[in-house]
Design a protein around this motif. Structure first.
Motif, PDB file in Angstrom:
ATOM      1  N   LYS A  76      80.918  41.892  25.591  1.00 34.56           N
ATOM      2  CA  LYS A  76      81.277  43.270  25.248  1.00 34.56           C
ATOM      3  C   LYS A  76      80.058  44.063  24.800  1.00 34.56           C
ATOM      4  CE  LYS A  76      86.011  42.729  23.666  1.00 34.56           C
ATOM      5  NZ  LYS A  76      86.913  42.885  22.523  1.00 34.56           N
ATOM      6  N   GLY A  77      80.122  45.335  25.101  1.00 32.16           N
ATOM      7  CA  GLY A  77      79.124  46.256  24.587  1.00 32.16           C
ATOM      8  C   GLY A  77      79.689  46.963  23.365  1.00 32.16           C
ATOM      9  N   TYR A  78      78.808  47.437  22.511  1.00 30.39           N
ATOM     10  CA  TYR A  78      79.234  48.143  21.300  1.00 30.39           C
ATOM     11  C   TYR A  78      78.457  49.440  21.183  1.00 30.39           C
ATOM     12  CZ  TYR A  78      81.709  43.963  19.837  1.00 30.39           C
ATOM     13  OH  TYR A  78      82.580  42.914  19.773  1.00 30.39           O
ATOM     14  N   ARG A  79      79.109  50.409  20.569  1.00 33.12           N
ATOM     15  CA  ARG A  79      78.455  51.686  20.301  1.00 33.12           C
ATOM     16  C   ARG A  79      78.695  52.054  18.850  1.00 33.12           C
ATOM     17  NH1 ARG A  79      82.742  54.979  20.127  1.00 33.12           N
ATOM     18  NH2 ARG A  79      84.453  54.468  21.499  1.00 33.12           N
ATOM     19  N   ARG A  80      77.769  52.794  18.284  1.00 30.43           N
ATOM     20  CA  ARG A  80      77.929  53.358  16.942  1.00 30.43           C
ATOM     21  C   ARG A  80      77.958  54.855  17.137  1.00 30.43           C
ATOM     22  NH1 ARG A  80      74.293  51.018  12.715  1.00 30.43           N
ATOM     23  NH2 ARG A  80      72.680  51.748  14.124  1.00 30.43           N
ATOM     24  N   ALA A  81      79.098  55.440  16.791  1.00 31.91           N
ATOM     25  CA  ALA A  81      79.361  56.847  17.089  1.00 31.91           C
ATOM     26  C   ALA A  81      79.229  57.012  18.601  1.00 31.91           C
ATOM     27  CB  ALA A  81      78.451  57.755  16.283  1.00 31.91           C
ATOM     28  N   GLN A  82      78.322  57.829  19.079  1.00 32.50           N
ATOM     29  CA  GLN A  82      78.150  58.013  20.524  1.00 32.50           C
ATOM     30  C   GLN A  82      76.930  57.283  21.068  1.00 32.50           C
ATOM     31  OE1 GLN A  82      80.541  59.413  22.353  1.00 32.50           O
ATOM     32  NE2 GLN A  82      81.612  59.595  20.413  1.00 32.50           N
ATOM     33  N   GLU A  83      76.258  56.522  20.218  1.00 40.79           N
ATOM     34  CA  GLU A  83      75.021  55.849  20.611  1.00 40.79           C
ATOM     35  C   GLU A  83      75.303  54.383  20.971  1.00 40.79           C
ATOM     36  OE1 GLU A  83      70.911  54.684  18.326  1.00 40.79           O
ATOM     37  OE2 GLU A  83      71.892  56.579  17.832  1.00 40.79           O
ATOM     38  N   VAL A  84      74.691  53.912  22.049  1.00 42.99           N
ATOM     39  CA  VAL A  84      74.864  52.522  22.457  1.00 42.99           C
ATOM     40  C   VAL A  84      74.180  51.629  21.430  1.00 42.99           C
ATOM     41  CG1 VAL A  84      74.313  50.780  24.200  1.00 42.99           C
ATOM     42  CG2 VAL A  84      75.020  53.069  24.902  1.00 42.99           C
ATOM     43  N   PHE A  85      74.965  50.719  20.864  1.00 44.14           N
ATOM     44  CA  PHE A  85      74.428  49.770  19.887  1.00 44.14           C
ATOM     45  C   PHE A  85      73.977  48.503  20.593  1.00 44.14           C
ATOM     46  CE2 PHE A  85      74.704  46.705  16.388  1.00 44.14           C
ATOM     47  CZ  PHE A  85      74.000  47.391  15.415  1.00 44.14           C
ATOM     48  N   ARG A  86      74.816  48.033  21.524  1.00 43.27           N
ATOM     49  CA  ARG A  86      74.461  46.896  22.364  1.00 43.27           C
ATOM     50  C   ARG A  86      75.117  47.111  23.718  1.00 43.27           C
ATOM     51  NH1 ARG A  86      76.678  40.940  21.175  1.00 43.27           N
ATOM     52  NH2 ARG A  86      78.480  41.709  22.297  1.00 43.27           N
ATOM     53  N   PRO A  87      74.348  47.088  24.804  1.00 45.64           N
ATOM     54  CA  PRO A  87      74.957  47.274  26.123  1.00 45.64           C
ATOM     55  C   PRO A  87      75.820  46.071  26.506  1.00 45.64           C
ATOM     56  CG  PRO A  87      72.621  46.791  26.351  1.00 45.64           C
ATOM     57  CD  PRO A  87      72.897  46.912  24.876  1.00 45.64           C
ATOM     58  N   ALA A  88      76.850  46.332  27.290  1.00 50.79           N
ATOM     59  CA  ALA A  88      77.717  45.258  27.774  1.00 50.79           C
ATOM     60  C   ALA A  88      77.013  44.515  28.907  1.00 50.79           C
ATOM     61  CB  ALA A  88      79.030  45.847  28.269  1.00 50.79           C
ATOM     62  N   LYS A  89      77.183  43.212  28.949  1.00 53.76           N
ATOM     63  CA  LYS A  89      76.656  42.405  30.062  1.00 53.76           C
ATOM     64  C   LYS A  89      77.794  42.271  31.065  1.00 53.76           C
ATOM     65  CE  LYS A  89      73.180  40.094  27.369  1.00 53.76           C
ATOM     66  NZ  LYS A  89      72.534  38.864  26.985  1.00 53.76           N
ATOM     67  N   VAL A  90      77.534  42.759  32.290  1.00 51.66           N
ATOM     68  CA  VAL A  90      78.624  42.906  33.255  1.00 51.66           C
ATOM     69  C   VAL A  90      78.272  42.358  34.644  1.00 51.66           C
ATOM     70  CG1 VAL A  90      79.549  44.946  32.065  1.00 51.66           C
ATOM     71  CG2 VAL A  90      77.880  45.242  33.881  1.00 51.66           C
ATOM     72  N   ILE A  91      79.337  42.098  35.412  1.00 50.14           N
ATOM     73  CA  ILE A  91      79.238  41.754  36.826  1.00 50.14           C
ATOM     74  C   ILE A  91      79.667  43.004  37.582  1.00 50.14           C
ATOM     75  CG2 ILE A  91      80.034  40.219  38.659  1.00 50.14           C
ATOM     76  CD1 ILE A  91      78.632  38.709  36.382  1.00 50.14           C
ATOM     77  N   VAL A  92      78.840  43.445  38.527  1.00 52.05           N
ATOM     78  CA  VAL A  92      79.072  44.720  39.222  1.00 52.05           C
ATOM     79  C   VAL A  92      79.455  44.466  40.671  1.00 52.05           C
ATOM     80  CG1 VAL A  92      77.975  46.917  39.838  1.00 52.05           C
ATOM     81  CG2 VAL A  92      77.330  45.781  37.720  1.00 52.05           C
ATOM     82  N   ASN A  93      80.351  45.316  41.168  1.00 47.21           N
ATOM     83  CA  ASN A  93      80.768  45.244  42.569  1.00 47.21           C
ATOM     84  C   ASN A  93      79.640  45.780  43.438  1.00 47.21           C
ATOM     85  OD1 ASN A  93      82.562  44.632  44.618  1.00 47.21           O
ATOM     86  ND2 ASN A  93      83.511  46.650  44.606  1.00 47.21           N
ATOM     87  N   ASP A  94      79.300  45.001  44.466  1.00 49.39           N
ATOM     88  CA  ASP A  94      78.194  45.388  45.349  1.00 49.39           C
ATOM     89  C   ASP A  94      78.674  45.284  46.786  1.00 49.39           C
ATOM     90  OD1 ASP A  94      75.707  46.087  46.268  1.00 49.39           O
ATOM     91  OD2 ASP A  94      74.807  44.114  45.923  1.00 49.39           O
ATOM     92  N   HIS A  95      78.963  46.436  47.373  1.00 49.12           N
ATOM     93  CA  HIS A  95      79.403  46.469  48.778  1.00 49.12           C
ATOM     94  C   HIS A  95      78.201  46.220  49.680  1.00 49.12           C
ATOM     95  CE1 HIS A  95      83.549  48.368  48.659  1.00 49.12           C
ATOM     96  NE2 HIS A  95      83.224  48.219  47.392  1.00 49.12           N
ATOM     97  N   PRO A  96      78.350  45.309  50.669  1.00 48.66           N
ATOM     98  CA  PRO A  96      77.233  45.074  51.585  1.00 48.66           C
ATOM     99  C   PRO A  96      77.006  46.303  52.469  1.00 48.66           C
ATOM    100  CG  PRO A  96      79.136  43.753  52.215  1.00 48.66           C
ATOM    101  CD  PRO A  96      79.506  44.480  50.963  1.00 48.66           C
ATOM    102  N   GLN A  97      75.787  46.574  52.776  1.00 47.21           N
ATOM    103  CA  GLN A  97      75.451  47.761  53.572  1.00 47.21           C
ATOM    104  C   GLN A  97      75.603  47.487  55.022  1.00 47.21           C
ATOM    105  OE1 GLN A  97      75.529  50.288  52.052  1.00 47.21           O
ATOM    106  NE2 GLN A  97      74.657  49.994  50.052  1.00 47.21           N
TER     107      GLN A  97
END
Length: 171
Positions: free
Chosen positions: A150-171
């Motif tokens: 999980k990522g966390y934010r404090r107010a509107q500022e990113v506190f820790r970015p989320a580590k994610v798996i992203v969808n990647d459509h082949p070209q």
């Protein structure tokens, strides 16, 4: 008829004669006074800077102390959960751990730190850290498919970015 005494006007005032040696003395005295004022101002500013730095350190320490005082009950509860006897059911332990987790989340919310939900959102490099990719034809390209951490934010500022798996459509 009485005669008034005539006051000397600035034009009629006697001019004090200043010799070059006298003028140099006056200028040197003024210079010494200005140097003294400068040194006093510099010392005052240096003292102000030191006091400000000390106050910043004191304020930071007080904030850390306050956070530690908030976290200590969570630690106590975690130790109690680990000290349960063997007859305690798994569900009771799970319920206790969930209560501790809620307590910790409440402390984070008190400090304006909130978890961000990322799954299903469009990948945003300012909020997400891609740790992998895979192809899912049912999802749009660059959509977050899975959140590994999980990522966390404090107010509107990113506190820790989320580590994610992203969808990647082949070209």
């Amino acid at each position: 008829m009485s005669r008034k005494k005539q006051q000397p006007s600035p034009e009629n005032a006697p001019v004090a004669e200043t010799s070059p040696a006298n003028a140099a003395e006056v200028l040197e005295k003024e210079l010494l006074e200005q140097e003294d004022r400068y040194l006093r101002l510099a010392a005052d500013f240096d003292n102000f800077r030191k006091r400000t730095a000390q106050e910043t350190v004191r304020r930071s320490a007080a904030q850390k102390d306050a956070l530690i005082h908030e976290i200590l009950p969570v630690l106590d509860n975690m130790e109690r959960a680990l000290a349960v006897d063997a007859n305690t059911s798994f569900e009771q332990i799970l319920q206790g751990v969930d209560m501790i987790l809620q307590q910790l989340r409440q402390i984070l919310r008190h400090h304006l730190v909130e978890a961000e939900e990322s799954t299903g959102e469009l990948f945003d490099p300012s909020r997400h850290e891609a740790i992998g990719s895979r192809f899912d034809p049912s999802q749009p390209d660059h959509t977050v498919l899975e959140t590994a951490q999980k990522g966390y934010r404090r107010a509107q500022e990113v506190f820790r970015p989320a580590k994610v798996i992203v969808n990647d459509h082949p070209q």
